[in-house]
Design a protein around this motif. Sequence first.
Motif, short mmCIF file in Angstrom:
data_model
loop_
_atom_site.label_atom_id
_atom_site.label_comp_id
_atom_site.label_asym_id
_atom_site.label_seq_id
_atom_site.Cartn_x
_atom_site.Cartn_y
_atom_site.Cartn_z
N TYR A 29 42.58 41.44 -3.76
CA TYR A 29 41.54 40.98 -4.67
C TYR A 29 40.92 42.09 -5.51
CZ TYR A 29 41.94 36.50 -2.42
OH TYR A 29 42.42 35.31 -1.95
N GLY A 30 41.48 43.29 -5.45
CA GLY A 30 41.00 44.39 -6.29
C GLY A 30 39.59 44.83 -5.96
N ILE A 31 39.25 44.85 -4.67
CA ILE A 31 37.92 45.26 -4.23
C ILE A 31 37.96 46.73 -3.84
CG2 ILE A 31 36.12 44.89 -2.50
CD1 ILE A 31 37.08 41.96 -2.37
N THR A 32 37.17 47.53 -4.53
CA THR A 32 37.06 48.96 -4.26
C THR A 32 35.66 49.25 -3.72
OG1 THR A 32 36.23 49.46 -6.48
CG2 THR A 32 38.64 49.45 -6.19
N PRO A 33 35.38 50.48 -3.27
CA PRO A 33 34.03 50.78 -2.78
C PRO A 33 32.92 50.54 -3.81
CG PRO A 33 35.54 52.45 -2.03
CD PRO A 33 36.31 51.58 -3.00
N ASP A 34 33.24 50.53 -5.10
CA ASP A 34 32.23 50.32 -6.14
C ASP A 34 32.12 48.86 -6.59
OD1 ASP A 34 31.67 53.04 -6.19
OD2 ASP A 34 33.23 53.43 -7.66
N THR A 35 32.90 47.95 -6.00
CA THR A 35 32.91 46.56 -6.44
C THR A 35 31.69 45.82 -5.90
OG1 THR A 35 35.34 46.54 -6.40
CG2 THR A 35 34.24 44.40 -6.42
N PRO A 36 30.84 45.29 -6.80
CA PRO A 36 29.70 44.50 -6.31
C PRO A 36 30.19 43.12 -5.87
CG PRO A 36 29.66 44.60 -8.70
CD PRO A 36 30.80 45.46 -8.25
N LEU A 37 29.69 42.65 -4.73
CA LEU A 37 30.06 41.34 -4.22
C LEU A 37 28.82 40.45 -4.19
CD1 LEU A 37 32.36 42.27 -1.19
CD2 LEU A 37 33.05 41.55 -3.47
#
Length: 83
Positions: free
Chosen positions: A26-34
């Motif tokens: 899902y392209g979630i990195t440490p900087d991705t806001p959820l």
Amino acid sequence: MKSTGIIRNVDGLGRIVLPKDLRKQYGITPDTPLEIMTDSDCIVLRKYRPAGCCEFCGDVADDVVIFHGKPICGACRKALAMM
């Protein structure tokens, strides 16, 4: 919803670890806001995208247009036209 079959425990601070395979898919990195939402008895995590946010670069711009249901800013439209 589809079950992944993955079970995780919540730690003492209320955190869970998202499996690497799901983060990659899902392209979630440490900087991705959820964004955290609820749906009856479910907790749903979704990548947060502010209204008017370009699908490609993530910038919020005044010249965003919707193309096939996706918002695209002027700069990205120009870059796509050059391809």
